[in-house]
Structures are given as structure tokens and as C-alpha cells.
Design a protein around this motif. Structure first.
Motif, PDB file in Angstrom:
ATOM      1  N   THR A 315       0.830  -1.208   0.000  1.00  0.00           N
ATOM      2  CA  THR A 315       0.000   0.000   0.000  1.00  0.00           C
ATOM      3  C   THR A 315       0.862   1.255   0.000  1.00  0.00           C
ATOM      4  OG1 THR A 315      -1.715  -1.183   1.230  1.00  0.00           O
ATOM      5  CG2 THR A 315      -1.866   1.213   1.185  1.00  0.00           C
ATOM      6  N   GLU A 318       2.283   1.638  -3.522  1.00  0.00           N
ATOM      7  CA  GLU A 318       1.283   1.990  -4.535  1.00  0.00           C
ATOM      8  C   GLU A 318       0.769   3.413  -4.361  1.00  0.00           C
ATOM      9  OE1 GLU A 318      -1.746  -0.964  -4.382  1.00  0.00           O
ATOM     10  OE2 GLU A 318      -0.400  -2.611  -4.944  1.00  0.00           O
ATOM     11  N   THR A 319       0.606   3.864  -3.115  1.00  0.00           N
ATOM     12  CA  THR A 319       0.093   5.217  -2.864  1.00  0.00           C
ATOM     13  C   THR A 319       1.186   6.266  -2.957  1.00  0.00           C
ATOM     14  OG1 THR A 319       0.402   4.927  -0.476  1.00  0.00           O
ATOM     15  CG2 THR A 319      -1.778   4.398  -1.391  1.00  0.00           C
ATOM     16  N   LYS A 320       2.449   5.800  -2.984  1.00  0.00           N
ATOM     17  CA  LYS A 320       3.616   6.698  -3.053  1.00  0.00           C
ATOM     18  C   LYS A 320       3.663   7.677  -1.870  1.00  0.00           C
ATOM     19  CE  LYS A 320       4.382   6.449  -8.037  1.00  0.00           C
ATOM     20  NZ  LYS A 320       3.565   5.220  -8.222  1.00  0.00           N
ATOM     21  N   ILE A 321       3.204   7.210  -0.720  1.00  0.00           N
ATOM     22  CA  ILE A 321       3.294   8.017   0.497  1.00  0.00           C
ATOM     23  C   ILE A 321       4.675   7.802   1.110  1.00  0.00           C
ATOM     24  CG2 ILE A 321       2.416   8.289   2.858  1.00  0.00           C
ATOM     25  CD1 ILE A 321      -0.339   7.446   1.776  1.00  0.00           C
ATOM     26  N   LYS A 421      -4.736  -4.241   2.285  1.00  0.00           N
ATOM     27  CA  LYS A 421      -4.422  -3.141   1.380  1.00  0.00           C
ATOM     28  C   LYS A 421      -5.558  -2.120   1.351  1.00  0.00           C
ATOM     29  CE  LYS A 421      -2.304  -3.923  -2.518  1.00  0.00           C
ATOM     30  NZ  LYS A 421      -1.878  -4.487  -3.824  1.00  0.00           N
ATOM     31  N   GLU A 422      -6.780  -2.603   1.302  1.00  0.00           N
ATOM     32  CA  GLU A 422      -7.922  -1.691   1.246  1.00  0.00           C
ATOM     33  C   GLU A 422      -8.055  -0.883   2.540  1.00  0.00           C
ATOM     34  OE1 GLU A 422     -12.804  -1.844   0.654  1.00  0.00           O
ATOM     35  OE2 GLU A 422     -11.592  -3.644   0.303  1.00  0.00           O
ATOM     36  N   ARG A 425      -5.121   1.673   2.919  1.00  0.00           N
ATOM     37  CA  ARG A 425      -5.306   2.819   2.024  1.00  0.00           C
ATOM     38  C   ARG A 425      -6.379   3.762   2.569  1.00  0.00           C
ATOM     39  NH1 ARG A 425      -4.539   3.745  -3.599  1.00  0.00           N
ATOM     40  NH2 ARG A 425      -3.773   1.609  -3.849  1.00  0.00           N
ATOM     41  N   SER A 426      -7.468   3.181   3.033  1.00  0.00           N
ATOM     42  CA  SER A 426      -8.578   3.986   3.574  1.00  0.00           C
ATOM     43  C   SER A 426      -8.139   4.806   4.781  1.00  0.00           C
ATOM     44  CB  SER A 426      -9.740   3.070   3.962  1.00  0.00           C
ATOM     45  OG  SER A 426     -10.771   3.805   4.592  1.00  0.00           O
ATOM     46  N   GLU A 429      -5.707   7.628   3.708  1.00  0.00           N
ATOM     47  CA  GLU A 429      -6.430   8.689   3.014  1.00  0.00           C
ATOM     48  C   GLU A 429      -7.244   9.531   3.987  1.00  0.00           C
ATOM     49  OE1 GLU A 429      -8.662   6.665   0.029  1.00  0.00           O
ATOM     50  OE2 GLU A 429      -6.985   6.525  -1.390  1.00  0.00           O
ATOM     51  N   SER A 433      -5.933  13.351   4.034  1.00  0.00           N
ATOM     52  CA  SER A 433      -6.753  14.178   3.145  1.00  0.00           C
ATOM     53  C   SER A 433      -6.895  15.591   3.698  1.00  0.00           C
ATOM     54  CB  SER A 433      -8.141  13.552   2.965  1.00  0.00           C
ATOM     55  OG  SER A 433      -8.864  13.651   4.181  1.00  0.00           O
TER      56      SER A 433
END
Length: 478
Positions: A315, A318-321, A421-422, A425-426, A429, A433
Motif C-alpha cells: 500500500t 502503490e500510494t507513493k506516500i 491493502k484496502e 489505504r482507507s 487517506e 486528506s
């Protein structure tokens, strides 16, 4: 057996005890440590503060040899004297992997060891014990204090939330029996289960209170502790009263003196230049954008499942954090193939086996703390004003996570209790955000940060409470 750190001296008049620097010791305090996890260093931190505030008081610090060696290897204080007590492990003992095996062995001999140790220290120093300062887990010392007719100070290393759960265990079990009769499970949120809580999820109660092995030595110890705390002259905790006003009000009505005297890390704060940064975490963070990096650490004991490590790593990539991940060397092999090489090459992340956590959290680049929700980590995150994503494992971590998400509103629990992963990510975010919910969360933790720093200031509540504790230890209020 007691292993004496200093030569035994002949007993002398209690009016004529000269310190090594030429002063006079007027009182003698015995300190009983619970020699596991972060308990001993926190208790020693408290004793160091007391010793500094009361230079005519000598503190005999009782702990296992292994723990004392780690604590006192570089510490020298004229009025703190370490004494070793047995860890209860027989010679040539082979551990068989039972839950809390080392703790159970220690508990089996602890009371006798501490009693013997006190006699030795009294002979060694030449002063009778005038006060007991103990880790709250050492509940049986209440009887010793009563026998000696001296103050008993019980120190709880965590927060008011978990302390309340243990203090009200009998009430919780009584109400819980009725709920279980109605087939209510751990996911049930119950109103007014614990005084000071509007609501609590049953599964977030510390293990051994309502679920788990309620008859284990550890659970029995915690139950006895909760039943004994109202006898203490002082119950002190590593927190600040502005964090939990309702709980503080309730517990203050139950205990003789309930004192929030933390957060400790804000009081005994080291200068940044004095903190060892083996893996140059700070210099790497210096190159990152403000409030962009996720700091990830699950303490020294908790370990993620292999599939969670993969989900979290994938994660992040993929999110590039950008991320700084403190991960033990033997666990790094569980990371996805090529993850370390790719994220190091493109500058996305840094994985280290250890990080100076307080220094990291206070860095301008950190945006979120992914944590197990241990009390020290929660306090350090609040002190730095960094919101949290919590993945609790054991002990008080579930309850701390409830407070972070549902009471203080300064973070979130990972969905489903483990990393996917879900869910990862949640959670990321949600925290990172720029929507109104995220802004309010960050405003709340910034407010708590300010309150924490004010509490340890000269006129702050924790500082005033600490001076009350000093008065008790030095006999000024007795």
C-alpha cells in the motif's frame, strides 16, 4: 537471593546517616519495580525526579538483576541505590513457551523477595523504610505498607482509561455476565459500563477483565491490584488530567489522592543533539516535505502477521506516500521482494531497525503515526501533535485505540483489526486528506498537544500534582 550492589554497613543512628557527598539522609524510600517491558524505565524516571526534588531522601530501587543492569549501566545518582531481587527462574530452567511464563515465575517469588530486600537495604543504609513507591502491579505491597504504618504510593504506567477498567473489574464482570447471557459478543458497544465512560466496546477492554483466561496469575494480579488501589496514599499515573477530565474526576472520588503527573517524556526531555540517531533518520526526514511522511513503528514486543507486513508495504508503495518504518532486522525478510531496493532507490521510504521515536515524531516532515497504540507511543504522538492509525495487539492497546478514535477523535483504528491493502489505504487517506473531517482531527490533536505541554509547565496541573507527591514522599503532608 538478594544480590547486594553495595557493601553492608553496620546499623547506625537514624539521626546520623551521612551521604557520600557530605549531606544527611533523613528518609528512606523503597521502590518496587515490575521487571518487564517499559515498566522499570518509567518507574526509574519517576524516582529520578523524586530524588532530584528530595536530595535528603535515599531511594532503594528493587528490581531483577537483568533489568537493573540495563537501567543503571550509565546512571549514577547519589540517592538512588539499586538492589537485585530474584527473577524466580530456577537454575537450568528450560522455558516451554507457556503464556507469560517469565512473569508467572517472578510473581511466585516477588513478595518474599521484596520483603527480604527491604530488610537488607535497611541494614545497609541504616535507615528504616519510611515510604513505599511501587509499580501498581506490585499490589501485595499494600500489606507491607500497612504493617510498617507508612505511605504507599502506587504508580500506574499507563492511562486513566485502562486503570478504570481494572479498578472496576468486579462491576464490569457483574454487568458483563448479564450481557453474555443475552449472547452479546466482544463487538458490542455498551453504554455506562464503566463510570466515566459514556460508551465502550466490550472487545476493547484489557485482556483478563472480561475475556481471556481470568484465572491466570497475570489476570489475578490485575484483579487484586484493582481491588487494592483505594488503600493507596497516592495513585499516580503517567498522563495529564486535561486529557481525561471525566475519568480523572471519577477516580479522584475513589482514591485518597489521584495524581496525573505526566507525560513523562515531556518532562525528562533530552536535547536533540544528545539523542543517538544511528540510522540518520533525522537527516533523511530533513529532505522530505512538511507533513508528508508516515512514521511506522509497533514497539519492541508486538509483531505484525506476515500478510499484514506485505499489505502495508504494498500500500505504501502503490500510494507513493513517503514513509519511515522502524522494523526489526529479522522481520525485514518478510517484506515483498525488491521492496527495500525500490523504495530506497527512488527515495520513497527508509526502513531502519530502530528510530529515535520522540525525535522522529517531533520532526516537521511527519504527518501520521502508524502504531500499536501502546500508552507511551500514544502520549508521544499527542505531545508532538501527530494523528494516529492504530493496530492494537494486547494489554491496554485496544482501549487506548478506542480513546484515540472514539473519545479524543485524534486518529483511527485500522479497519477489521489488521492491515489489508484496502483498509490501510482507507486509513491513510482519511488522515492525510484535506477534507473537513481530517482538519478537525488535526485541530483536536493540536489542542491536546498544547494542553499536554501546559500541564508539565511550572504552573501546570501535572507539575503541581508532582509537588504533592513529593510532599507525601518527604512526609511533609503526613
Amino acid at each position: 537471593m538478594i544480590n547486594i550492589q553495595f557493601p553492608i554497613t553496620s546499623k547506625v543512628s537514624e539521626m546520623d546517616i551521612t551521604t557520600t557527598n557530605g549531606g544527611v539522609w533523613k528518609r528512606h524510600v523503597a521502590v518496587f519495580a515490575f521487571p518487564f517491558a517499559s515498566h522499570p524505565p518509567l518507574l526509574l524516571s519517576l524516582v529520578q525526579r523524586l530524588a532530584s526534588a528530595a536530595p535528603t531522601v535515599v531511594f532503594s530501587f528493587f528490581n531483577t538483576r537483568k533489568s537493573n543492569r540495563a537501567l543503571f549501566s550509565e546512571l549514577s545518582c547519589d540517592n538512588i541505590r539499586p538492589y537485585d531481587v530474584s527473577d524466580g527462574i530456577p537454575e537450568d530452567y528450560a522455558f516451554v513457551g507457556k503464556p507469560q511464563e517469565d512473569i508467572n515465575l517472578f510473581l511466585a517469588v516477588a513478595e518474599e523477595e521484596f520483603r527480604r530486600g527491604v530488610k537488607v537495604a535497611e541494614e545497609d543504609i541504616g535507615l528504616r523504610i519510611n515510604c513505599l513507591v511501587v509499580d501498581a502491579f506490585i499490589w501485595f505491597s499494600s500489606q507491607m505498607a500497612e504493617d510498617l504504618n507508612i505511605p504507599w504510593v502506587s504508580f500506574w504506567t499507563a492511562g486513566a482509561c485502562s486503570l478504570s477498567a481494572h479498578f472496576y473489574t468486579d462491576l464490569i464482570r457483574e454487568k458483563g455476565a448479564q450481557l453474555k447471557g443475552n449472547s452479546v459478543g466482544p463487538d458490542k458497544e455498551v453504554v455506562d459500563l464503566i463510570p466515566g465512560f459514556s460508551t465502550i466496546r466490550l472487545g476493547d477492554l484489557p485482556g483478563g477483565v472480561l475475556f481471556g483466561n481470568l484465572e491466570s496469575p497475570f489476570s489475578t494480579m490485575l484483579h487484586n491490584m484493582g481491588r487494592t488501589l483505594d488503600k493507596a496514599t497516592v495513585v499516580a499515573i503517567n498522563s495529564f488530567q486535561e486529557l481525561d477530565t471525566d475519568l480523572t474526576k471519577n477516580l479522584s472520588s475513589k482514591f485518597n489522592n489521584f495524581l496525573n503527573i505526566g507525560p513523562f517524556h515531556l518532562i525528562s526531555k533530552q536535547k536533540p543533539t544528545s539523542i543517538f540517531d544511528e540510522f540518520s533518520c533525522s537527516s533523511w526526514l530533513d529532505s522530505q516535505k512538511p507533513r508528508s511522511v508516515a512514521y511506522i513503528s509497533f514497539g519492541t514486543i508486538c509483531r505484525l502477521l506476515p500478510d499484514e507486513i506485505v499489505a502495508l508495504a504494498e500500500t505504501l508503495e502503490e500510494t507513493k506516500i513517503p514513509f519511515l518504518w522502524s522494523l526489526k532486522n529479522d522481520i525485514m525478510k518478510l517484506l515483498p521482494d525488491g521492496f527495500l531496493e525500490r523504495t530506497t532507490a527512488n527515495g520513497l521510504g527508509k526502513v531502519v531497525s530502530w528510530a529515535p521515536q520522540i525525535q522522529v515524531l517531533e520532526h516537521f516532515a511527519i504527518s501520521v503515526f502508524v502504531t500499536h497504540g501502546g500508552w507511551n507511543s500514544v502520549l508521544e504522538s499527542i505531545g508532538a501533535g501527530v494523528p494516529m492509525i492504530c493496530r492494537p495487539f494486547l494489554g491496554d492497546q485496544q482501549m487506548n485505540t478506542w480513546m484515540v478514535e472514539r473519545v479524543w477523535g485524534i486518529g483511527v483504528r485500522i479497519e477489521g483489526g489488521k492491515f489489508t491493502k484496502e483498509g490501510t489505504r482507507s486509513a491513510l487517506e482519511h488522515i492525510l486528506s484535506l477534507n473537513d473531517s481530517s482538519k478537525k482531527l488535526k485541530e483536536r490533536i493540536e489542542t491536546l498537544k498544547e494542553l499536554a505541554h501546559e500541564a508539565v509547565g511550572p504552573n501546570g496541573s501535572s507539575n503541581q500534582n508532582f509537588m504533592t507527591l513529593v510532599d507525601v514522599v518527604t512526609n511533609a503532608t503526613l
